[in-house]
Design a protein around this motif. Structure first.
Motif, mmCIF file in Angstrom:
data_model
loop_
_atom_site.group_PDB
_atom_site.id
_atom_site.type_symbol
_atom_site.label_atom_id
_atom_site.label_comp_id
_atom_site.label_asym_id
_atom_site.label_seq_id
_atom_site.Cartn_x
_atom_site.Cartn_y
_atom_site.Cartn_z
ATOM 1 N N ALA A 214 1.463 -3.093 -6.906
ATOM 2 C CA ALA A 214 0.041 -2.944 -6.578
ATOM 3 C C ALA A 214 -0.390 -3.916 -5.481
ATOM 4 O O ALA A 214 0.153 -5.019 -5.363
ATOM 5 N N GLY A 215 -1.363 -3.496 -4.702
ATOM 6 C CA GLY A 215 -1.798 -4.260 -3.536
ATOM 7 C C GLY A 215 -3.223 -4.773 -3.633
ATOM 8 O O GLY A 215 -3.788 -4.886 -4.722
ATOM 9 N N PRO A 216 -3.820 -5.083 -2.496
ATOM 10 C CA PRO A 216 -5.142 -5.729 -2.483
ATOM 11 C C PRO A 216 -6.277 -4.873 -3.055
ATOM 12 O O PRO A 216 -7.232 -5.426 -3.596
ATOM 13 N N SER B 97 -0.056 7.241 2.353
ATOM 14 C CA SER B 97 -0.103 6.714 0.988
ATOM 15 C C SER B 97 0.603 7.607 -0.014
ATOM 16 O O SER B 97 0.720 7.250 -1.179
ATOM 17 N N THR B 98 1.012 8.807 0.393
ATOM 18 C CA THR B 98 1.847 9.648 -0.468
ATOM 19 C C THR B 98 3.122 9.929 0.312
ATOM 20 O O THR B 98 3.118 9.958 1.540
ATOM 21 N N LYS B 99 4.216 10.155 -0.416
ATOM 22 C CA LYS B 99 5.488 10.267 0.289
ATOM 23 C C LYS B 99 6.223 11.577 0.045
ATOM 24 O O LYS B 99 6.921 12.055 0.930
ATOM 25 N N ARG B 100 6.054 12.210 -1.121
ATOM 26 C CA ARG B 100 6.782 13.456 -1.356
ATOM 27 C C ARG B 100 6.340 14.546 -0.393
ATOM 28 O O ARG B 100 7.152 15.257 0.197
ATOM 29 N N PRO B 122 2.820 1.111 4.086
ATOM 30 C CA PRO B 122 2.413 -0.301 4.014
ATOM 31 C C PRO B 122 1.276 -0.443 2.993
ATOM 32 O O PRO B 122 0.293 0.304 3.062
ATOM 33 N N ILE B 123 1.413 -1.393 2.062
ATOM 34 C CA ILE B 123 0.412 -1.560 0.992
ATOM 35 C C ILE B 123 -0.696 -2.465 1.502
ATOM 36 O O ILE B 123 -0.757 -3.661 1.181
ATOM 37 N N THR B 124 -1.540 -1.903 2.317
ATOM 38 C CA THR B 124 -2.637 -2.677 2.884
ATOM 39 C C THR B 124 -3.715 -1.703 3.318
ATOM 40 O O THR B 124 -3.535 -0.491 3.242
ATOM 41 N N ALA B 181 4.733 8.292 -8.122
ATOM 42 C CA ALA B 181 4.356 8.037 -9.518
ATOM 43 C C ALA B 181 3.680 6.670 -9.638
ATOM 44 O O ALA B 181 2.641 6.520 -10.279
ATOM 45 N N ALA B 182 4.262 5.676 -9.012
ATOM 46 C CA ALA B 182 3.724 4.318 -9.116
ATOM 47 C C ALA B 182 2.345 4.212 -8.474
ATOM 48 O O ALA B 182 1.414 3.640 -9.052
ATOM 49 N N PHE B 183 2.182 4.805 -7.292
ATOM 50 C CA PHE B 183 0.911 4.626 -6.586
ATOM 51 C C PHE B 183 -0.204 5.519 -7.122
ATOM 52 O O PHE B 183 -1.378 5.207 -6.939
ATOM 53 N N ALA B 184 0.182 6.585 -7.836
ATOM 54 C CA ALA B 184 -0.847 7.311 -8.590
ATOM 55 C C ALA B 184 -1.517 6.361 -9.575
ATOM 56 O O ALA B 184 -2.739 6.359 -9.726
ATOM 57 N N ALA B 185 -0.712 5.523 -10.225
ATOM 58 C CA ALA B 185 -1.235 4.611 -11.253
ATOM 59 C C ALA B 185 -2.024 3.447 -10.652
ATOM 60 O O ALA B 185 -3.119 3.138 -11.118
#
Lengths: 292, 292
Positions: A214-216, B97-100, B122-124, B181-185
């Motif tokens: 998780a990020g900012p 922000s999505t990759k599939r 990039p997580i920003t 899956a992770a970034f959905a959460a």
């Protein structure tokens, strides 16, 4: 200028109030009491209080201003503990995040002295609890909501307004009922959501992995989830009707957006996101306006 | 050192990448294209790009590194627009922000050149969009997730890792499926919740009054609600299965807490809040660890 602050609860909120009052030169002496003797001792060592009181009653003895800074469910027991030393001259305030329950407790326990009590809710806090985080700047530039009732003495209401103003706060007045309805929406619900979201993620097998990525955005969104469990347990139960009503409105809105996502209705979804984005982009925290 | 960056999408993310790459001395020339000519012109005036391209294809002409920084639903059309000038020597990346969905689009359109594409997230970000907010420090100290597929060329994966590392990022690799899956959460759900909560409040008669009272907790919790509507519309629809699954888990957890509040079960409620509070208090953003 006050002679003596009787501080009941020497945690983040109470400790910060004592430090701010001292720095502003508004009090000669702070006598403090906390349920945990080690907290009271720590507060004295840190110079947050000057004298440790062995009971709430003794903290009030000789005080011309009293602050209750305890979880809201402890308010009634605290009033009971101090009521024999409350006089019409004592200004009593609290810092609780709910106001109807606190006002009800004051009516029941303080009876003919209820006019000495000016219910207060400073709109500030930190996600860390305890006297070690006490900060004389915690209240500066923030809003404080006073929720007087018809029996509140005008003189005390006036002094309460002056004290918070002297600490750099923007002081507002509203009824306890209006206060609790508003803060269910903009404070209690966000806390409930943040707690539930963290628990929902960490309940999953891969929850730890997810959290590590998780990020900012997540950091800011969940900051309030680190708040004090006892404090928030009390707030949510004390204001349950308003909170549950707000949660219902929120879930209805969420489910409407879910339907648009499920059906791939991008236009409708973009409209709703656009509304939220515009509302939030134009929102300004009242306290960030220059204090008049 | 690259000769020419072909930048497609000169907004916050793309503009910040161009500025960071230039400052690090990693590129000689940036040729940029945006759907809106006024954005491209603005980017050139600001020095974010050196040359305005009249089409995505012409931005790619002569480029040895290409960055797609467009809403994820525009990825496929962008690949189609540029595919005739993609060579095995061109390193192509995105910042979606999505990759599939992005990887699927690359397979469909780039075909034998899909190995040139290194999917990147990039997580920003910022809650404000547009080239005027481009910032060469946006990526520094942040995580970047690369989601290569079996056909990704190792040499390009290596160069992509080097580029992001040179910008001060911590580079991780995972599959597109694990990523989504992770970034959905930890990202898409928080955004959905924040949008829904703002709309739920402002739909109420007293919504404006409520918002005017909100404090610093609300400010941080809702910061992401000001995000770009088109970007988030695309993300939510592109990752709908994972997002809706996470939203279901969240609502189940929320409703369990509501039951405890409604029944006044303070002990159980305190336990759940305590779990969330402890999890959040111990959480650290990966990117805040010193970069190795």
């Amino acid at each position: 200028m006050f002679e003596q602050l009787g501080l009941i609860g020497c945690g983040l909120m109470g400790g910060s109030f004592a430090l701010a009052l001292k720095r502003a030169g508004l009090v000669k002496r702070v006598v403090g009491y906390s349920k945990s003797p080690s907290t009271t001792e720590r507060a004295r060592q840190m110079g947050v209080i000057d004298v440790e009181a062995p009971s709430a009653l003794l903290a009030v003895s000789g005080a011309d201003i009293v602050l209750l800074a305890v979880p809201v469910a402890a308010t009634e027991a605290t009033f009971k503990a101090i009521k024999h030393l409350v006089t019409p001259q004592t200004l009593i305030m609290d810092v609780g995040s709910t106001k109807r329950d606190v006002v009800d407790a004051a009516r029941r326990v303080l009876r003919e002295h209820v006019g000495s009590f000016v219910p207060a809710h400073p709109i500030t806090g930190k996600e860390v609890a305890g006297v070690e985080h006490a900060d004389p700047d915690l209240y500066a530039g923030k809003q404080v909501i006073l929720t007087p009732i018809e029996r509140t003495l005008t003189a005390h209401l006036q002094r309460a307004t002056e004290v918070w103003s002297a600490l750099g706060c923007n002081v507002l007045q509203m009824s306890p009922e209006s206060h609790d309805a508003a803060f269910a929406a903009v404070s209690h619900l966000p806390h409930l959501i943040a707690f539930a979201m963290i628990n929902g993620i960490s309940s999953q097998d891969k929850g730890r992995d997810y959290l590590s990525l998780a990020g900012p955005g997540f950091r800011d969104f969940t900051r309030i989830a680190a708040s004090d469990p006892k404090v928030w347990r009390d707030i949510m139960i004390a204001n349950k009707e308003e909170l549950l009503a707000q949660s219902k409105i929120f879930q209805r809105t969420l489910q409407a957006m879910e339907l648009m996502i499920a059906s791939g209705n991008g236009d409708a979804l973009e409209d709703l996101i656009g509304q939220a984005s515009e509302t939030r982009a134009h929102w300004r925290m009242a306290s960030s306006r220059p204090h008049k």
